[in-house]
Design a protein around this motif. Structure first.
Motif, mmCIF file in Angstrom:
data_model
loop_
_atom_site.group_PDB
_atom_site.id
_atom_site.type_symbol
_atom_site.label_atom_id
_atom_site.label_comp_id
_atom_site.label_asym_id
_atom_site.label_seq_id
_atom_site.Cartn_x
_atom_site.Cartn_y
_atom_site.Cartn_z
ATOM 1 N N ALA A 35 -34.485 122.691 97.105
ATOM 2 C CA ALA A 35 -35.466 122.361 96.072
ATOM 3 C C ALA A 35 -36.899 122.634 96.531
ATOM 4 O O ALA A 35 -37.792 122.823 95.704
ATOM 5 N N GLU A 36 -37.119 122.677 97.832
ATOM 6 C CA GLU A 36 -38.457 122.898 98.385
ATOM 7 C C GLU A 36 -38.745 124.359 98.690
ATOM 8 O O GLU A 36 -39.890 124.740 98.881
ATOM 9 N N LEU A 37 -37.715 125.175 98.761
ATOM 10 C CA LEU A 37 -37.876 126.575 99.130
ATOM 11 C C LEU A 37 -38.284 127.427 97.941
ATOM 12 O O LEU A 37 -37.897 127.162 96.811
ATOM 13 N N GLU A 38 -39.040 128.469 98.220
ATOM 14 C CA GLU A 38 -39.410 129.459 97.213
ATOM 15 C C GLU A 38 -38.998 130.832 97.735
ATOM 16 O O GLU A 38 -39.176 131.130 98.916
ATOM 17 N N PRO A 39 -38.450 131.681 96.864
ATOM 18 C CA PRO A 39 -38.079 133.022 97.304
ATOM 19 C C PRO A 39 -39.318 133.862 97.586
ATOM 20 O O PRO A 39 -40.388 133.628 97.015
ATOM 21 N N LEU A 40 -39.160 134.826 98.470
ATOM 22 C CA LEU A 40 -40.244 135.746 98.822
ATOM 23 C C LEU A 40 -40.007 137.063 98.085
ATOM 24 O O LEU A 40 -38.976 137.704 98.273
ATOM 25 N N ARG A 41 -40.958 137.454 97.258
ATOM 26 C CA ARG A 41 -40.822 138.697 96.500
ATOM 27 C C ARG A 41 -40.874 139.894 97.456
ATOM 28 O O ARG A 41 -41.660 139.907 98.398
ATOM 29 N N LEU A 42 -40.016 140.870 97.207
ATOM 30 C CA LEU A 42 -40.007 142.092 98.008
ATOM 31 C C LEU A 42 -41.221 142.944 97.650
ATOM 32 O O LEU A 42 -41.379 143.346 96.497
ATOM 33 N N ILE A 43 -42.057 143.172 98.624
ATOM 34 C CA ILE A 43 -43.229 144.040 98.469
ATOM 35 C C ILE A 43 -43.244 144.968 99.677
ATOM 36 O O ILE A 43 -42.586 144.704 100.690
ATOM 37 N N PRO A 44 -43.972 146.093 99.600
ATOM 38 C CA PRO A 44 -43.964 147.035 100.717
ATOM 39 C C PRO A 44 -44.262 146.403 102.076
ATOM 40 O O PRO A 44 -43.602 146.712 103.063
ATOM 41 N N LYS A 45 -45.220 145.500 102.149
ATOM 42 C CA LYS A 45 -45.561 144.857 103.425
ATOM 43 C C LYS A 45 -44.334 144.174 104.037
ATOM 44 O O LYS A 45 -44.088 144.262 105.238
#
Length: 118
Positions: A35-45
């Motif tokens: 519930a506390e975690l957020e996904p990390l969007r895939l970006i070039p970096k």
């Protein structure tokens, strides 16, 4: 919030103001942690930090990385997604977040996809 079935050992998520990798210690409190975690969007970096390189210099629409002599291609797709191509396959799966790519990588190669410096 992240779904429990999306969390695997070694996956990267945002937790508060930092990025964490899921470890064995997290499993004891995984339902609450999810519930506390957020996904990390895939970006070039982030793709560069995972060891992917661009297919052509200065072209951030396509990335590649090889494992066990199998080339994995990521191609930019609509709605901030990436299409994963493995070897000669036309399409394997679309992913949007780092942990999704990590899970696909693990399913393909039975090894974790980690940041280059780890």
């Amino acid at each position: 919030m992240v779904e429990l079935e999306d969390i695997r050992m070694g996956n990267y998520f945002a937790h508060g103001q930092r990025v964490i990798a899921i470890t064995e210690e997290h499993y004891a409190r995984l339902p609450a942690l999810a519930a506390e975690l957020e996904p990390l969007r895939l970006i070039p970096k982030k793709l560069f930090s995972l060891g992917f390189g661009t297919i052509r210099a200065q072209d951030y629409n396509g990335f590649t990385k090889t494992c066990n002599n199998v080339e994995v291609f990521l191609k930019a797709a609509p709605k901030q997604q990436w299409t994963v191509h493995v070897g000669g396959a036309l399409k394997t799966r679309s992913v949007e977040y780092v942990h999704e790519l990590q899970n696909v990588w693990y399913w393909l190669f039975a090894e974790p996809l980690k940041r280059v410096n780890e």
